[in-house]
Design an enzyme around this catalytic site. Structure first.
Site, PDB file in Angstrom:
ATOM      1  N   ASP A  67      -1.033   5.124  14.628  1.00 58.14           N
ATOM      2  CA  ASP A  67      -0.775   6.005  13.572  1.00 58.14           C
ATOM      3  C   ASP A  67      -2.393   6.543  13.306  1.00 58.14           C
ATOM      4  O   ASP A  67      -2.993   6.027  13.750  1.00 58.14           O
ATOM      5  CB  ASP A  67      -0.649   5.311  12.100  1.00 58.14           C
ATOM      6  CG  ASP A  67      -1.255   4.115  12.179  1.00 58.14           C
ATOM      7  OD1 ASP A  67      -2.432   3.873  12.828  1.00 58.14           O
ATOM      8  OD2 ASP A  67      -0.668   3.188  11.815  1.00 58.14           O
ATOM      9  N   ASN A 137       2.716  -5.767   2.751  1.00 62.23           N
ATOM     10  CA  ASN A 137       4.040  -5.681   2.760  1.00 62.23           C
ATOM     11  C   ASN A 137       4.767  -5.472   3.027  1.00 62.23           C
ATOM     12  O   ASN A 137       5.311  -5.182   3.244  1.00 62.23           O
ATOM     13  CB  ASN A 137       3.325  -4.447   1.334  1.00 62.23           C
ATOM     14  CG  ASN A 137       3.153  -3.311   2.713  1.00 62.23           C
ATOM     15  OD1 ASN A 137       2.770  -3.731   3.696  1.00 62.23           O
ATOM     16  ND2 ASN A 137       2.629  -2.039   1.981  1.00 62.23           N
ATOM     17  N   HIS A 139       4.464  -4.151   5.741  1.00 67.83           N
ATOM     18  CA  HIS A 139       4.549  -1.944   6.958  1.00 67.83           C
ATOM     19  C   HIS A 139       4.862  -2.708   8.613  1.00 67.83           C
ATOM     20  O   HIS A 139       3.511  -3.612   8.775  1.00 67.83           O
ATOM     21  CB  HIS A 139       3.935  -1.358   6.319  1.00 67.83           C
ATOM     22  CG  HIS A 139       2.169  -1.752   6.963  1.00 67.83           C
ATOM     23  ND1 HIS A 139       1.346  -1.006   5.280  1.00 67.83           N
ATOM     24  CD2 HIS A 139       1.114  -1.769   7.219  1.00 67.83           C
ATOM     25  CE1 HIS A 139       0.065  -0.869   5.800  1.00 67.83           C
ATOM     26  NE2 HIS A 139       0.056  -1.526   7.471  1.00 67.83           N
ATOM     27  N   GLU A 144       5.815   2.227   5.017  1.00 71.77           N
ATOM     28  CA  GLU A 144       5.256   0.815   4.191  1.00 71.77           C
ATOM     29  C   GLU A 144       7.031   0.894   4.066  1.00 71.77           C
ATOM     30  O   GLU A 144       7.974   1.487   4.034  1.00 71.77           O
ATOM     31  CB  GLU A 144       5.039   1.947   3.094  1.00 71.77           C
ATOM     32  CG  GLU A 144       3.090   2.727   3.212  1.00 71.77           C
ATOM     33  CD  GLU A 144       2.265   1.612   3.284  1.00 71.77           C
ATOM     34  OE1 GLU A 144       2.789   0.742   3.750  1.00 71.77           O
ATOM     35  OE2 GLU A 144       1.598   2.294   3.382  1.00 71.77           O
TER      36      GLU A 144
END
Ligand code: PGA
Length: 268
Positions: A67, A137, A139, A144
């Site tokens: 990313d 979380n 990801h 996400e």
């Protein structure tokens, strides 16, 4: 999934470096998928040490990062290009023309850039080994929770939790991007091997959901349950919520014997 539990974060990094080194040393024109974040920093420093000790060369290696923030200049200290230069590329013999990130500059169409990145990965022959961290979380990359399990490289809006988790890396008056380009979950699943590193208590719940929770977009990392060759390297704290720890320790002892005789990979 191969779940391997280590005493501490340094051992996780050393093991990850072994996986990278065996691939890079054995396979002609290897293609690595790389990750940023706090967790892989110790992997990159272990790789730099191996390079300095003449145990690895990246001359033939191509890399694709997971990313990059949207519209951020490569020279910006917060860019993931800068991170990769600082932590790995500037310290080894890699040809920087063969290192790619899903950059999308001001004025460029993120949708087209995403597709172009997918094409570039395919042109390189696909990713042999994808390094991953995991968000608290769940990801992977910047996929996400609720990201499509079939997603490809695209623009993604970061969740509030991710923004909060990463705010430690930005000064109070510094701009923190809220948009990023990220490989999709399907892009990650296409890699021949995935190597996910997780350390620390704050990752324990996400690790449990990934390894033994439902396959669900609520925990994007759970998609790795569908990967043929997913290796999960954990320290004790990140593994602390797993129920079957004894089984993983036992299974790893058996795998070690096979690894010793035949190497880590079944196809290289
Ligand atoms: P971290 O990030 O290594 O900084 O904890 C992991 C991730 O968000 O993927």
């Amino acid at each position: 999934m191969q779940v391997i539990i280590f005493d501490n974060a340094q051992d996780v990094a050393e093991s990850a470096a072994e996986w990278v080194a065996e691939l890079v040393n054995k396979k002609p024109n290897p293609v690595l998928g790389l990750a940023t974040g706090s967790t892989p920093i110790s992997l990159y420093s272990a790789l730099v040490n191996k390079y300095k000790a003449d145990q690895i060369s990246f001359k033939q290696t191509t890399t694709f990062n997971l990313d990059e923030y949207l519209g951020i200049e490569e020279t910006n200290k917060q860019s993931y290009r800068h991170f990769m230069n600082e932590n790995l590329f500037d310290h080894v013999d890699i040809d920087k023309d063969k290192t790619f990130l899903p950059t999308c500059n001001q004025g460029e169409n993120p949708r087209k850039q995403g597709l172009a990145y997918e094409d570039k990965i395919a042109d390189a022959g696909g990713i042999d080994l994808q390094i991953l961290g995991i968000g608290a979380n769940g990801h992977i990359g910047f996929n996400e929770p609720t990201s499509s399990l079939a997603s490809r490289t695209r623009i993604k809006t970061l969740s509030q939790q991710t923004l909060n988790d990463n705010s430690r890396l930005f000064a109070a008056d510094e701009f923190q991007p809220t948009l990023a380009m990220t490989m999709g979950i399907a892009t990650i699943l296409d890699a021949r091997y995935v190597l996910l590193m997780a350390t620390g208590k704050n990752k324990a719940k996400a690790v449990k959901d990934m390894v033994s929770g439902a396959l669900s977009a609520a925990c994007p990392a759970s998609a790795l349950q569908q990967h043929e060759n997913a290796v999960i390297l954990l320290d004790k704290e990140a593994a602390s919520e797993l129920e079957d720890q004894e089984y993983y320790v036992w299974a790893n002892m058996q795998n070690q014997k096979v690894n010793k005789e035949f190497g880590l990979y079944h196809n290289y």
